[in-house]
Write a protein that holds these residues in place. Structure first.
Motif, PDB file in Angstrom:
ATOM      1  N   HIS A  51       0.874  -1.230  -0.030  1.00  0.00           N
ATOM      2  CA  HIS A  51      -0.086   0.037  -0.015  1.00  0.00           C
ATOM      3  C   HIS A  51       1.009   1.267  -0.019  1.00  0.00           C
ATOM      4  O   HIS A  51       0.636   2.318  -0.832  1.00  0.00           O
ATOM      5  CB  HIS A  51      -1.115  -0.185   1.043  1.00  0.00           C
ATOM      6  N   GLY A  52       1.701   1.377   0.864  1.00  0.00           N
ATOM      7  CA  GLY A  52       2.748   2.535   0.910  1.00  0.00           C
ATOM      8  C   GLY A  52       3.504   2.743  -0.328  1.00  0.00           C
ATOM      9  O   GLY A  52       3.494   3.961  -1.043  1.00  0.00           O
ATOM     10  N   PRO A  57       2.951   9.411  -3.771  1.00  0.00           N
ATOM     11  CA  PRO A  57       3.349  10.161  -4.796  1.00  0.00           C
ATOM     12  C   PRO A  57       4.942   9.949  -5.364  1.00  0.00           C
ATOM     13  O   PRO A  57       5.855   9.870  -4.514  1.00  0.00           O
ATOM     14  CB  PRO A  57       3.170  11.524  -4.668  1.00  0.00           C
ATOM     15  N   VAL A  58       5.351   9.433  -6.530  1.00  0.00           N
ATOM     16  CA  VAL A  58       6.676   9.071  -6.962  1.00  0.00           C
ATOM     17  C   VAL A  58       7.222  10.301  -7.638  1.00  0.00           C
ATOM     18  O   VAL A  58       6.985  10.819  -8.613  1.00  0.00           O
ATOM     19  CB  VAL A  58       6.540   8.226  -7.888  1.00  0.00           C
ATOM     20  N   LEU A 169       6.268  -4.898  -6.333  1.00  0.00           N
ATOM     21  CA  LEU A 169       4.873  -4.847  -7.085  1.00  0.00           C
ATOM     22  C   LEU A 169       4.262  -3.571  -6.987  1.00  0.00           C
ATOM     23  O   LEU A 169       3.862  -2.926  -8.100  1.00  0.00           O
ATOM     24  CB  LEU A 169       3.918  -5.895  -6.741  1.00  0.00           C
ATOM     25  N   GLY A 170       3.962  -3.109  -5.816  1.00  0.00           N
ATOM     26  CA  GLY A 170       3.275  -1.680  -5.446  1.00  0.00           C
ATOM     27  C   GLY A 170       4.069  -0.615  -6.119  1.00  0.00           C
ATOM     28  O   GLY A 170       3.374   0.235  -6.736  1.00  0.00           O
ATOM     29  N   LEU A 171       5.296  -0.658  -6.322  1.00  0.00           N
ATOM     30  CA  LEU A 171       6.113   0.402  -6.814  1.00  0.00           C
ATOM     31  C   LEU A 171       5.970   0.464  -8.392  1.00  0.00           C
ATOM     32  O   LEU A 171       5.774   1.356  -9.054  1.00  0.00           O
ATOM     33  CB  LEU A 171       7.551   0.327  -6.472  1.00  0.00           C
ATOM     34  N   SER A 172       6.071  -0.893  -8.839  1.00  0.00           N
ATOM     35  CA  SER A 172       5.805  -0.930 -10.360  1.00  0.00           C
ATOM     36  C   SER A 172       4.475  -0.344 -10.681  1.00  0.00           C
ATOM     37  O   SER A 172       4.204   0.383 -11.938  1.00  0.00           O
ATOM     38  CB  SER A 172       6.046  -2.327 -10.959  1.00  0.00           C
ATOM     39  N   ILE A 178      -1.149   2.608 -12.646  1.00  0.00           N
ATOM     40  CA  ILE A 178      -2.375   1.674 -12.864  1.00  0.00           C
ATOM     41  C   ILE A 178      -3.127   1.518 -11.455  1.00  0.00           C
ATOM     42  O   ILE A 178      -2.513   1.624 -10.401  1.00  0.00           O
ATOM     43  CB  ILE A 178      -1.829   0.271 -13.081  1.00  0.00           C
ATOM     44  N   ARG A 179      -4.351   1.852 -11.529  1.00  0.00           N
ATOM     45  CA  ARG A 179      -5.197   2.138 -10.515  1.00  0.00           C
ATOM     46  C   ARG A 179      -6.499   1.257 -10.573  1.00  0.00           C
ATOM     47  O   ARG A 179      -6.719   0.648 -11.552  1.00  0.00           O
ATOM     48  CB  ARG A 179      -5.697   3.615 -10.532  1.00  0.00           C
TER      49      ARG A 179
END
Length: 317
Positions: A51-52, A57-58, A169-172, A178-179
């Motif tokens: 989740h984090g 925001p990246v 996975l989350g960062l990718s 992708i949402r």
């Protein structure tokens, strides 16, 4: 400073209650800490990590925070592994190495940052926390495992931890933007956020109950003051000095981080030993009782230490 202490105490009081409930469950119902530790390590923590990394925001600065803390954790760990091996003949030195760098960013730093700097501090703390998670699931876990296992066995145990894969996975998905969409007029993203909120609550509850469960299993409470003292030296002396030197460098030469991020970095250098240290040490059989006592004592001390350090030094940042 007194006002900060009162606000900390009120905000963090429920966290201490969960530790008390864990102690009661351990004593009366004989709930085992290893069961709670496995749930935390293999289910709850990977979900929190995903989740984090999925929602933060990246930016270049945000992505640099995990790297900054991962490298700093690793360097200080190697220093205290060396000191620990000089001090103890058993695997206590391996636990000290982990304790020296695994701070309580989730249960302590996050609410503290919101109290001090407002809601806008939440995302940077979560992003920085990914650095602690990566460290704990790689260098920290591996060094601790070496206390009871060979290099090959320790590496194998480290590679099966799911949190690093959850982070990737989350960062990718985050970078690819992708949402979760909708299905038959049902907003899947709202459902996801609701579940994530529930998981974060469970994370805090199980994590702090684990402290109580570990203390409940101690037959005779004997505090290893040398261990607590060296862990405190790392968390409350070495970390603030190293981070303070970096902040001076950044403000005068690098100018990389804005003021808010520098304040958050400073706060993260003041936090107590991380609760998940019990989960990992329980799973590996490396003195979980010492981890529990160190976590409890450093957390109590941090409630006074952080308001003092913030009130004295935050104006210089």
């Amino acid at each position: 400073m007194f006002e900060l202490f009162i606000e900390f105490a009120i905000k963090l009081f429920p966290i201490y209650l969960w530790a008390l409930f864990g102690f009661i469950l351990g004593k009366l119902l004989k709930v085992r800490k290893n069961d709670a530790a496995n749930i935390l390590v293999f289910l709850i923590l990977p979900l929190i990590t995903f989740h984090g990394s999925f929602t933060t925001p990246v930016t270049v600065q945000a992505l640099s925070l995990p790297l900054f803390f991962f490298l700093l954790c690793s360097i200080i760990t190697l220093l205290f592994l060396w000191l620990g091996k000089k001090t103890w003949k058993d695997n206590t030195g391996n636990l000290l190495a982990f304790a020296s760098s695994y701070g309580n960013y989730g249960y302590f730093a996050l609410p503290a940052a919101i109290v001090l700097f407002g809601k806008e501090a939440e995302s940077p703390v979560i992003m920085a926390g990914i650095g602690f998670i990566i460290y704990s699931c790689t260098v920290g876990y591996f060094v601790t495992a070496l206390g009871n296992f060979t290099i090959a066995e320790s590496l194998k145990k480290t590679l099966v931890l799911p949190s690093v894969y959850a982070m990737i996975l989350g960062l990718s998905l985050n970078v690819l933007n992708i949402r979760f969409g909708s299905f038959r007029n049902i907003d899947l993203n709202d459902i996801y956020l609701s579940v994530a909120c529930d998981v974060r609550g469970v994370y805090t509850i199980i994590g702090m109950m684990l402290v109580g469960l570990a203390i409940a299993e101690i037959k005779t409470l004997m505090i290893d003051w040398k261990f607590v003292g060296m862990a405190s030296l790392a968390q409350f002396v070495i970390w603030p000095i190293v981070v303070g030197l970096y902040i001076i460098l950044d403000k005068n030469i690098l100018h990389f981080y804005p003021v808010l991020l520098l304040k958050i970095i400073f706060l993260l250098s003041l936090i107590p030993v991380g609760v998940n240290l019990i989960a990992y040490s329980s799973q590996l059989g490396v003195h979980p009782e010492k981890a529990a006592v160190a976590i409890l004592l450093t957390t109590i001390f941090a409630m006074l230490f952080i308001p003092f350090m913030i009130s004295v030094f935050i104006g210089f940042i």
